[in-house]
Design an enzyme around this catalytic site. Structure first.
Site, short mmCIF file in Angstrom:
data_model
loop_
_atom_site.label_atom_id
_atom_site.label_comp_id
_atom_site.label_asym_id
_atom_site.label_seq_id
_atom_site.Cartn_x
_atom_site.Cartn_y
_atom_site.Cartn_z
N ARG A 127 0.81 -1.22 0.00
CA ARG A 127 0.00 0.00 0.00
C ARG A 127 0.85 1.27 0.00
O ARG A 127 0.51 2.27 0.63
CB ARG A 127 -0.97 0.01 1.20
CG ARG A 127 -1.91 -1.18 1.25
CD ARG A 127 -2.84 -1.22 0.04
NE ARG A 127 -3.71 -2.40 0.10
CZ ARG A 127 -3.47 -3.55 -0.53
NH1 ARG A 127 -2.38 -3.68 -1.29
NH2 ARG A 127 -4.29 -4.57 -0.43
N SER A 136 -10.86 0.18 3.95
CA SER A 136 -10.02 -0.41 4.99
C SER A 136 -9.24 0.68 5.72
O SER A 136 -8.53 1.47 5.10
CB SER A 136 -9.05 -1.42 4.39
OG SER A 136 -9.74 -2.51 3.82
N GLU A 160 -4.08 2.92 6.94
CA GLU A 160 -4.12 2.75 5.49
C GLU A 160 -4.85 3.92 4.84
O GLU A 160 -4.47 4.38 3.77
CB GLU A 160 -4.81 1.43 5.11
CG GLU A 160 -4.83 1.17 3.61
CD GLU A 160 -5.30 -0.23 3.27
OE1 GLU A 160 -5.93 -0.39 2.21
OE2 GLU A 160 -5.04 -1.16 4.05
#
Length: 322
Positions: free
Chosen positions: A196, A245, A315
């Protein structure tokens, strides 16, 4: 967004009575350099999934690639620039975002099929459109993009992924416009992808990307996309004001499991709540401020650290002034 009239001088939007823009920063933006829509004190809450947060000093929606390049080349280097996709993985803080927020619209949304099972997608293309274009062309391997709630530009920058695959697995290269207005093509390896994360420079805007798949049967590809869509519907609070998320999965584990074990399921702060359906999702129950949402996330991190010793990493991106 409706374009402003020719004699518009940049007054704050009527939808943003509490505009907190930095007037010194605002004054450095060359209004005459933009052919697209350029809005001062633009409300951002309606553009992000959480439906919360402040204004952008400026919101720029370029008319085309040349417009974007010209605008950035004439913009004072001291003015920060932030690209905005669908706003699905983002907390815009209540004090708003300094500088210029750039949102790529219809001129940057679309796909072309190239030789070698390659899909070229504009930076403003939603993931579902990229996946559907690949399916229609009989290109497999891009089905996971059906499960990424964002645009190509956003998930190229963040190495978006879902259901066992990520952008790093399929990216050939991307075309970006740098902060000074120069454009260049960067191969996938130049982004130095990790989980990510990429090393794409701050302020760089992804205007297109190429993804390579493999030959496949459109019906089988479509069935896999349907499976992904159903799995998301069953496991995630998609029909709420959420941001996707919240925390990265720590090595060897799942973020939601640590959140659940720490007793955070359903935990609230102001109008924000930890989803009872999927505990790695935060929800705006109706009137949450961004401070509520971010504060709840930090409280979850504190409780998980106390319970298991795991330090969850955000995130979701958090941007702007407190």
């Amino acid at each position: 967004m409706i374009d402003q009239p020719d004699d518009w001088k940049g007054e704050c939007s009527n939808d943003a009575p509490d505009c907190t823009s930095d007037e010194a920063m605002v004054a450095r933006v060359p209004e005459s350099a933009a052919r697209g829509s350029l809005t001062k004190c633009a409300p951002l809450a309606k553009l992000v999934w959480f439906k919360s947060g402040g204004t952008a000093d400026w919101l720029f929606e370029p008319a085309d690639l040349d417009d974007l390049r010209t605008f950035l080349s004439r913009l004072d280097p001291a003015v920060p620039v932030m690209p905005l996709g669908l706003g699905s993985n983002l907390i815009v803080r209540d004090g708003g975002v300094p500088g210029v927020v750039i949102r790529l619209g219809k001129p940057f949304s679309g796909c072309e099929i190239e030789d070698g099972n390659v899909v070229r997608a504009g930076g403003g293309t939603p993931g579902i459109l990229a996946a559907s274009s690949a399916r229609d062309a009989g290109i497999a391997g891009l089905e996971f993009m059906r499960g990424i709630p964002g645009t190509v530009g956003g998930f190229v920058r963040m190495n978006g992924g879902a259901y066992g695959r990520e952008v790093a697995d399929v990216l050939v290269d991307c075309t970006v416009v740098m902060r000074n207005g120069d454009s260049m093509v960067l191969p996938a390896e130049a982004l130095r992808y990790s989980y990510r994360h990429s090393e794409l420079p701050d302020g760089a805007v992804v205007v297109s990307a190429r993804f390579r798949g493999e030959p496949g049967d459109p019906e089988e590809i479509g069935a896999e996309m349907d499976r992904i869509a159903e799995a998301r519907e069953q496991s995630q609070p998609l029909r709420t004001k959420t941001g996707g998320s919240t925390f990265k999965n720590p090595e060897g584990g799942k973020a939601w499991q640590y959140v659940d074990a720490a007793g955070c399921r359903g935990l609230t702060m102001g109008g924000a709540q930890v989803s009872e359906k999927h505990t790695n999702f935060l929800i705006n129950t109706g009137d949450a401020t961004s401070a509520d949402i971010e504060g709840l996330g930090e409280e979850v991190r504190r409780r998980v650290r106390a319970d298991s010793g795991v330090d969850l990493e955000w995130e979701i991106q958090r941007v702007g002034r407190p």
